[in-house]
Design a protein around this motif. Sequence first.
Motif, PDB file in Angstrom:
ATOM      1  N   ILE A   1       0.834  -1.201   0.000  1.00 31.74           N
ATOM      2  CA  ILE A   1       0.000   0.000   0.000  1.00 31.74           C
ATOM      3  C   ILE A   1       0.872   1.255   0.000  1.00 31.74           C
ATOM      4  O   ILE A   1       0.640   2.205  -0.743  1.00 31.74           O
ATOM      5  CB  ILE A   1      -0.942  -0.010   1.212  1.00 31.74           C
ATOM      6  CG1 ILE A   1      -1.982  -1.115   1.045  1.00 31.74           C
ATOM      7  CG2 ILE A   1      -1.620   1.343   1.385  1.00 31.74           C
ATOM      8  CD1 ILE A   1      -2.875  -1.290   2.253  1.00 31.74           C
ATOM      9  N   ILE A   2       1.906   1.249   0.833  1.00 37.42           N
ATOM     10  CA  ILE A   2       2.797   2.405   0.898  1.00 37.42           C
ATOM     11  C   ILE A   2       3.509   2.599  -0.435  1.00 37.42           C
ATOM     12  O   ILE A   2       3.632   3.711  -0.948  1.00 37.42           O
ATOM     13  CB  ILE A   2       3.827   2.227   2.031  1.00 37.42           C
ATOM     14  CG1 ILE A   2       3.117   2.159   3.378  1.00 37.42           C
ATOM     15  CG2 ILE A   2       4.836   3.373   2.030  1.00 37.42           C
ATOM     16  CD1 ILE A   2       4.032   1.777   4.523  1.00 37.42           C
TER      17      ILE A   2
ATOM     18  N   PHE B   1      -1.876   5.043   7.908  1.00 37.20           N
ATOM     19  CA  PHE B   1      -0.438   5.317   7.814  1.00 37.20           C
ATOM     20  C   PHE B   1      -0.166   6.790   7.549  1.00 37.20           C
ATOM     21  O   PHE B   1       0.637   7.421   8.230  1.00 37.20           O
ATOM     22  CB  PHE B   1       0.178   4.456   6.711  1.00 37.20           C
ATOM     23  CG  PHE B   1       1.662   4.671   6.577  1.00 37.20           C
ATOM     24  CD1 PHE B   1       2.536   3.990   7.391  1.00 37.20           C
ATOM     25  CD2 PHE B   1       2.171   5.560   5.641  1.00 37.20           C
ATOM     26  CE1 PHE B   1       3.902   4.182   7.280  1.00 37.20           C
ATOM     27  CE2 PHE B   1       3.533   5.752   5.520  1.00 37.20           C
ATOM     28  CZ  PHE B   1       4.395   5.062   6.337  1.00 37.20           C
ATOM     29  N   TRP B   2      -0.858   7.355   6.543  1.00 37.35           N
ATOM     30  CA  TRP B   2      -0.527   8.718   6.138  1.00 37.35           C
ATOM     31  C   TRP B   2      -0.942   9.756   7.168  1.00 37.35           C
ATOM     32  O   TRP B   2      -0.405  10.851   7.182  1.00 37.35           O
ATOM     33  CB  TRP B   2      -1.199   9.044   4.804  1.00 37.35           C
ATOM     34  CG  TRP B   2      -0.661   8.216   3.667  1.00 37.35           C
ATOM     35  CD1 TRP B   2      -1.332   7.312   2.938  1.00 37.35           C
ATOM     36  CD2 TRP B   2       0.673   8.226   3.164  1.00 37.35           C
ATOM     37  NE1 TRP B   2      -0.519   6.743   2.000  1.00 37.35           N
ATOM     38  CE2 TRP B   2       0.729   7.292   2.117  1.00 37.35           C
ATOM     39  CE3 TRP B   2       1.845   8.932   3.498  1.00 37.35           C
ATOM     40  CZ2 TRP B   2       1.881   7.045   1.408  1.00 37.35           C
ATOM     41  CZ3 TRP B   2       2.980   8.680   2.784  1.00 37.35           C
ATOM     42  CH2 TRP B   2       3.000   7.746   1.756  1.00 37.35           C
ATOM     43  N   SER B   3      -1.890   9.390   8.036  1.00 39.59           N
ATOM     44  CA  SER B   3      -2.318  10.362   9.049  1.00 39.59           C
ATOM     45  C   SER B   3      -1.230  10.663  10.060  1.00 39.59           C
ATOM     46  O   SER B   3      -1.319  11.648  10.805  1.00 39.59           O
ATOM     47  CB  SER B   3      -3.558   9.832   9.771  1.00 39.59           C
ATOM     48  OG  SER B   3      -3.260   8.607  10.438  1.00 39.59           O
ATOM     49  N   ARG B   4      -0.176   9.874  10.070  1.00 46.69           N
ATOM     50  CA  ARG B   4       0.902  10.099  11.029  1.00 46.69           C
ATOM     51  C   ARG B   4       1.821  11.228  10.589  1.00 46.69           C
ATOM     52  O   ARG B   4       2.624  11.709  11.378  1.00 46.69           O
ATOM     53  CB  ARG B   4       1.727   8.810  11.180  1.00 46.69           C
ATOM     54  CG  ARG B   4       0.935   7.618  11.701  1.00 46.69           C
ATOM     55  CD  ARG B   4       1.746   6.338  11.589  1.00 46.69           C
ATOM     56  NE  ARG B   4       3.042   6.486  12.230  1.00 46.69           N
ATOM     57  CZ  ARG B   4       4.079   5.678  12.019  1.00 46.69           C
ATOM     58  NH1 ARG B   4       3.969   4.709  11.156  1.00 46.69           N
ATOM     59  NH2 ARG B   4       5.215   5.872  12.651  1.00 46.69           N
TER      60      ARG B   4
ATOM     61  N   VAL C   1      12.314   3.331  -1.951  1.00 48.24           N
ATOM     62  CA  VAL C   1      12.668   3.044  -0.559  1.00 48.24           C
ATOM     63  C   VAL C   1      12.018   1.758  -0.083  1.00 48.24           C
ATOM     64  O   VAL C   1      12.633   0.928   0.599  1.00 48.24           O
ATOM     65  CB  VAL C   1      12.248   4.225   0.350  1.00 48.24           C
ATOM     66  CG1 VAL C   1      12.458   3.868   1.824  1.00 48.24           C
ATOM     67  CG2 VAL C   1      13.045   5.471  -0.008  1.00 48.24           C
ATOM     68  N   VAL C   2      10.765   1.569  -0.436  1.00 50.55           N
ATOM     69  CA  VAL C   2      10.000   0.437   0.075  1.00 50.55           C
ATOM     70  C   VAL C   2      10.295  -0.850  -0.695  1.00 50.55           C
ATOM     71  O   VAL C   2      10.130  -1.946  -0.163  1.00 50.55           O
ATOM     72  CB  VAL C   2       8.482   0.762   0.017  1.00 50.55           C
ATOM     73  CG1 VAL C   2       7.653  -0.430   0.448  1.00 50.55           C
ATOM     74  CG2 VAL C   2       8.175   1.962   0.892  1.00 50.55           C
TER      75      VAL C   2
ATOM     76  N   PHE D   1       7.098  12.161  -5.883  1.00 49.76           N
ATOM     77  CA  PHE D   1       7.335  11.540  -4.585  1.00 49.76           C
ATOM     78  C   PHE D   1       6.972  10.062  -4.580  1.00 49.76           C
ATOM     79  O   PHE D   1       7.530   9.287  -3.822  1.00 49.76           O
ATOM     80  CB  PHE D   1       6.529  12.271  -3.502  1.00 49.76           C
ATOM     81  CG  PHE D   1       7.024  13.672  -3.253  1.00 49.76           C
ATOM     82  CD1 PHE D   1       8.225  13.875  -2.625  1.00 49.76           C
ATOM     83  CD2 PHE D   1       6.283  14.784  -3.666  1.00 49.76           C
ATOM     84  CE1 PHE D   1       8.684  15.163  -2.386  1.00 49.76           C
ATOM     85  CE2 PHE D   1       6.736  16.059  -3.432  1.00 49.76           C
ATOM     86  CZ  PHE D   1       7.945  16.263  -2.794  1.00 49.76           C
ATOM     87  N   GLY D   2       5.993   9.649  -5.390  1.00 50.36           N
ATOM     88  CA  GLY D   2       5.627   8.242  -5.449  1.00 50.36           C
ATOM     89  C   GLY D   2       6.795   7.377  -5.869  1.00 50.36           C
ATOM     90  O   GLY D   2       6.976   6.277  -5.364  1.00 50.36           O
TER      91      GLY D   2
END
Length: 299
Positions: A75-76, A221-224, A92-93, A85-86
């Motif tokens: 998902i990330i 996840f993105w809310s962090r 990285v992932v 940025f994607g």
Amino acid sequence: MSHLFSQKRWAPKGIVILLLIIAIGLSATKQLEISTQAAGLNTLSTSNQEYLDSALKRTLQTFALLSAVKVGLAIIEGTEVGVGFGIEIGDVVQAAYDYVDLAWRVVLTSAAILIGTRFLLQAAGLVDHWLLSVTLFFILLALFMRWTNSRRHTIHRILQDITLVSVILTLTLYLVLPLSIMGGRLLSSKITRPSIEEAEQGVSRFKADIFPDGNENQSGFWSRFGNPQAQVKAIAKTISQKTTELSLWILKIIAGYLFDTLIFPLLLFLIGIWLTKSATKYLYSLNRESFLFQNMNRG
């Protein structure tokens, strides 16, 4: 006088033949398994079944853990947070995802091997008494031909070879197969299981660091994080810091499960087969030499 001597000579052979006939009947009706249970084979079979059940349960738990991490990383990796940025997030992932995906496949294969091993033991339990009956019958036939018509050397030799193969197969089902599983269990508890448990705890911590609330979805996840630039930076830092440790944990899981479900049992099984064949062939060669020696003296 010679007739009396002949009766004395055949008395012990007749007892052996009678015992073999009784054993064949008891084996065919599975009554002979009472003796094998008393010898400890039933306990060995039960312990192997319990081990396979517990090992499968642990494997499925590890599979569920890796599945959760794999889904979260996917998902990330596939989330776009802005122009350009994607791609950075994917780079990285990607490494972490590849590690987890490989372990996921190995653990899934290990679960299939454990289920297949359990099926193999069940199948062996269905045919082992029939194979024992056949083996005893060949032994009886070989002894009878040796004692009554030993001049037919070719037929006797072929029958001995068939008996040899049958004995090896019988010992494999009754001893080699269950003992190889038991040996794999002992080696696992002493060598690989501590390493696997340590690696699983590490992967669990990795999952908790990425998804502290146990929510492997996009919004959780993105809310962090804040703006897209902060998101990319935070994700890259969090995952890159854990990538080295994650790769080590994954390698331990892969190696551990391969050794537990495949290498240890297979290696012990092959060693057991080799020892069984060597011992049986040695006894067989002694028996053949004795048979030839007797016929030379008669000649």
